[in-house]
Design a protein around this motif. Structure first.
Motif, PDB file in Angstrom:
ATOM      1  N   ARG A 132       7.026 -50.906  -0.892  1.00 40.77           N
ATOM      2  CA  ARG A 132       5.844 -50.870  -0.018  1.00 40.77           C
ATOM      3  C   ARG A 132       5.730 -49.510   0.669  1.00 40.77           C
ATOM      4  N   MET A 133       4.526 -49.161   1.096  1.00 38.27           N
ATOM      5  CA  MET A 133       4.338 -48.022   1.987  1.00 38.27           C
ATOM      6  C   MET A 133       4.628 -48.519   3.403  1.00 38.27           C
ATOM      7  N   VAL A 134       5.851 -48.361   3.826  1.00 37.78           N
ATOM      8  CA  VAL A 134       6.324 -48.956   5.062  1.00 37.78           C
ATOM      9  C   VAL A 134       5.896 -48.115   6.268  1.00 37.78           C
ATOM     10  N   ASP A 135       5.410 -48.787   7.310  1.00 39.13           N
ATOM     11  CA  ASP A 135       5.168 -48.139   8.604  1.00 39.13           C
ATOM     12  C   ASP A 135       6.518 -48.080   9.312  1.00 39.13           C
ATOM     13  N   ILE A 136       7.199 -46.940   9.235  1.00 36.61           N
ATOM     14  CA  ILE A 136       8.572 -46.884   9.723  1.00 36.61           C
ATOM     15  C   ILE A 136       8.658 -47.052  11.238  1.00 36.61           C
ATOM     16  N   ALA A 137       7.614 -46.642  11.951  1.00 35.37           N
ATOM     17  CA  ALA A 137       7.632 -46.816  13.407  1.00 35.37           C
ATOM     18  C   ALA A 137       7.528 -48.298  13.766  1.00 35.37           C
ATOM     19  N   ALA A 138       6.600 -49.004  13.121  1.00 32.83           N
ATOM     20  CA  ALA A 138       6.392 -50.417  13.427  1.00 32.83           C
ATOM     21  C   ALA A 138       7.578 -51.268  12.997  1.00 32.83           C
ATOM     22  N   GLU A 139       8.230 -50.903  11.879  1.00 28.17           N
ATOM     23  CA  GLU A 139       9.331 -51.701  11.361  1.00 28.17           C
ATOM     24  C   GLU A 139      10.697 -51.138  11.755  1.00 28.17           C
ATOM     25  N   ARG A 140      10.671 -50.153  12.635  1.00 27.95           N
ATOM     26  CA  ARG A 140      11.872 -49.633  13.285  1.00 27.95           C
ATOM     27  C   ARG A 140      12.874 -49.021  12.316  1.00 27.95           C
ATOM     28  N   TYR A 141      12.348 -48.324  11.315  1.00 32.12           N
ATOM     29  CA  TYR A 141      13.191 -47.494  10.476  1.00 32.12           C
ATOM     30  C   TYR A 141      13.270 -46.099  11.092  1.00 32.12           C
ATOM     31  N   ASP A 142      14.359 -45.419  10.844  1.00 33.71           N
ATOM     32  CA  ASP A 142      14.507 -44.045  11.319  1.00 33.71           C
ATOM     33  C   ASP A 142      13.958 -43.041  10.323  1.00 33.71           C
ATOM     34  N   ILE A 143      14.095 -43.360   9.023  1.00 29.99           N
ATOM     35  CA  ILE A 143      13.678 -42.441   7.966  1.00 29.99           C
ATOM     36  C   ILE A 143      12.984 -43.231   6.860  1.00 29.99           C
ATOM     37  N   GLY A 144      11.915 -42.680   6.340  1.00 26.99           N
ATOM     38  CA  GLY A 144      11.298 -43.187   5.130  1.00 26.99           C
ATOM     39  C   GLY A 144      11.395 -42.129   4.054  1.00 26.99           C
ATOM     40  N   VAL A 145      11.393 -42.529   2.794  1.00 25.21           N
ATOM     41  CA  VAL A 145      11.418 -41.568   1.690  1.00 25.21           C
ATOM     42  C   VAL A 145      10.300 -41.918   0.716  1.00 25.21           C
ATOM     43  N   ARG A 146       9.404 -40.965   0.497  1.00 27.65           N
ATOM     44  CA  ARG A 146       8.306 -41.142  -0.442  1.00 27.65           C
ATOM     45  C   ARG A 146       7.930 -39.785  -1.032  1.00 27.65           C
ATOM     46  N   PHE A 147       7.027 -39.781  -2.007  1.00 29.28           N
ATOM     47  CA  PHE A 147       6.548 -38.511  -2.537  1.00 29.28           C
ATOM     48  C   PHE A 147       5.816 -37.746  -1.434  1.00 29.28           C
ATOM     49  N   GLY A 148       5.844 -36.406  -1.559  1.00 29.08           N
ATOM     50  CA  GLY A 148       5.297 -35.561  -0.504  1.00 29.08           C
ATOM     51  C   GLY A 148       3.854 -35.850  -0.148  1.00 29.08           C
ATOM     52  N   ASP A 149       3.022 -36.204  -1.147  1.00 29.55           N
ATOM     53  CA  ASP A 149       1.611 -36.450  -0.866  1.00 29.55           C
ATOM     54  C   ASP A 149       1.353 -37.805  -0.233  1.00 29.55           C
ATOM     55  N   GLN A 150       2.408 -38.623  -0.067  1.00 23.10           N
ATOM     56  CA  GLN A 150       2.254 -39.938   0.551  1.00 23.10           C
ATOM     57  C   GLN A 150       2.676 -39.941   2.023  1.00 23.10           C
ATOM     58  N   VAL A 151       3.180 -38.817   2.516  1.00 16.37           N
ATOM     59  CA  VAL A 151       3.697 -38.756   3.886  1.00 16.37           C
ATOM     60  C   VAL A 151       2.558 -38.502   4.863  1.00 16.37           C
ATOM     61  N   GLU A 152       2.510 -39.304   5.933  1.00 14.86           N
ATOM     62  CA  GLU A 152       1.481 -39.126   6.959  1.00 14.86           C
ATOM     63  C   GLU A 152       1.637 -37.773   7.659  1.00 14.86           C
ATOM     64  N   LYS A 153       0.502 -37.196   8.082  1.00 12.48           N
ATOM     65  CA  LYS A 153       0.498 -35.859   8.653  1.00 12.48           C
ATOM     66  C   LYS A 153       1.244 -35.761   9.985  1.00 12.48           C
ATOM     67  N   ASP A 154       1.368 -36.895  10.709  1.00 14.16           N
ATOM     68  CA  ASP A 154       2.014 -36.834  12.020  1.00 14.16           C
ATOM     69  C   ASP A 154       3.533 -36.999  11.932  1.00 14.16           C
ATOM     70  N   MET A 155       4.082 -37.020  10.734  1.00 14.92           N
ATOM     71  CA  MET A 155       5.520 -37.164  10.542  1.00 14.92           C
ATOM     72  C   MET A 155       6.155 -35.805  10.242  1.00 14.92           C
ATOM     73  N   ILE A 156       7.417 -35.677  10.612  1.00 19.96           N
ATOM     74  CA  ILE A 156       8.208 -34.531  10.172  1.00 19.96           C
ATOM     75  C   ILE A 156       8.720 -34.851   8.778  1.00 19.96           C
ATOM     76  N   ALA A 157       8.509 -33.946   7.833  1.00 20.29           N
ATOM     77  CA  ALA A 157       8.887 -34.191   6.438  1.00 20.29           C
ATOM     78  C   ALA A 157       9.895 -33.144   5.977  1.00 20.29           C
ATOM     79  N   VAL A 158      10.909 -33.597   5.255  1.00 22.22           N
ATOM     80  CA  VAL A 158      11.963 -32.731   4.729  1.00 22.22           C
ATOM     81  C   VAL A 158      12.105 -33.005   3.232  1.00 22.22           C
ATOM     82  N   ARG A 159      12.025 -31.970   2.421  1.00 21.65           N
ATOM     83  CA  ARG A 159      12.094 -32.148   0.965  1.00 21.65           C
ATOM     84  C   ARG A 159      13.499 -32.569   0.543  1.00 21.65           C
ATOM     85  N   LEU A 160      13.559 -33.565  -0.343  1.00 20.50           N
ATOM     86  CA  LEU A 160      14.838 -34.038  -0.872  1.00 20.50           C
ATOM     87  C   LEU A 160      15.061 -33.634  -2.322  1.00 20.50           C
ATOM     88  N   THR A 161      13.983 -33.467  -3.086  1.00 23.65           N
ATOM     89  CA  THR A 161      14.113 -33.152  -4.508  1.00 23.65           C
ATOM     90  C   THR A 161      13.041 -32.153  -4.922  1.00 23.65           C
TER      91      THR A 161
END
Length: 297
Positions: A132-161
């Motif tokens: 799922r495209m998880v709302d990490i704030a609402a579901e209390r995750y610390d980190i989400g991992v998705r493709f770069g174009d799927q990351v919301e603009k208000d998040m800090i994003a760090v490349r993994l691959t």
């Protein structure tokens, strides 16, 4: 407030957020009957119904929604402050919860995290495999991992691959009875293995490139799965064509168990990124995990 109410409210918040006793019980490591008993006791002490239960769903009442919206954030603030105090110790400590797909957990996150966990006994990591495209704030995750174009603009994003190449693959047993497709028109006539999208429930349209432009192809086939490993296994069994990450298929291609086809039509997606809210950027535990999993190339 009586002290026992605080723990019981935490249980209520889990059920209200998950909208399910089953999912909340799994997340808390408790039985559904224990959760029901706690919620009933809390409702009796407060003198108000907090949850509306049906055979198919659970939802907060007006009183429950007020508790969820007003008390929930305050308890999160308390937990954040306790975590900040723990962070002042000599070593990173606390729990970091991460959501990613199973393929990413197995091939990217776990191999990197396994190298540091023995050094930090007070660091706890929870890895949750989810498409799922998880709302990490609402579901209390610390980190989400998705493709770069799927990351919301208000998040800090760090490349993994690096960018992730996709592949259309089929087994020799499949091509023994079917011709190798060479075009999108050929492809839609084949027995393709579909992926059921967790968020919307529909079938994933294969994202391909044709004549320099991106296209979406709704393929057909007899098999539908909700995970990429199952699609790969079905392709290996000769049951159809699969659309999978190239790195996942590559060992089987080298071994002659799969054939890669229509490579010019297969795109590269913009790399996997870890993302997290800026409010958590000062956590030493989070910083350690991010530094460990980030792309070093």
């Amino acid at each position: 407030m009586a002290r026992e109410n605080i723990n019981d409210i935490l249980v209520f918040l889990a059920v209200a957020r998950e909208r399910s006793f089953t999912r909340a019980a799994a997340k808390l490591g408790m039985t559904q009957s224990a959760l029901s008993h706690i919620i009933r006791g809390l409702e009796e002490r407060l003198g108000v119904r907090l949850l509306t239960r049906t055979t198919r769903s659970v939802s907060p009442t007006d009183a429950g929604e007020r508790l969820l919206q007003n008390v929930g954030p305050r308890l999160e603030e308390i937990e954040a402050e306790i975590a900040a105090v723990s962070d002042l110790g000599d070593k990173p400590a606390g729990t970091i919860r991460i959501t990613a797909t199973d393929h990413v957990v197995d091939t990217v996150l776990w191999p990197r995290l396994a190298t540091i966990l023995p050094q930090y006994p007070d660091l706890h990591v929870e890895l949750s495999a989810d498409y799922r495209m998880v709302d990490i704030a609402a579901e209390r995750y610390d980190i989400g991992v998705r493709f770069g174009d799927q990351v919301e603009k208000d998040m800090i994003a760090v490349r993994l691959t690096p960018d992730v190449k996709m592949a259309i693959v089929g087994a020799p047993a499949y091509f023994a009875r079917r011709p190798v497709p060479a075009s999108v028109q050929d492809l839609i006539k084949h027995d393709c293995i579909n992926l059921r999208l967790a968020s919307k429930g529909g079938l994933y349209a294969w994202e391909l490139r044709q004549d320099g432009r991106d296209i979406e192809v709704q393929v057909r086939g007899r098999l539908v799965f909700n995970g990429i490993y199952q699609i790969l296994n079905a392709a290996l069994s000769g049951c159809g064509l699969g659309f999978v990450p190239a790195d996942l298929a590559e060992p089987h291609i080298r071994a002659g168990q799969l054939k890669s086809l229509m490579e010019a039509f297969c795109p590269s997606f913009p790399g996997l990124h870890a993302y997290y809210p800026s409010r958590r950027q000062n956590s030493r535990a989070l910083a350690l995990v991010i530094e460990t999993i980030r792309h070093k190339g």
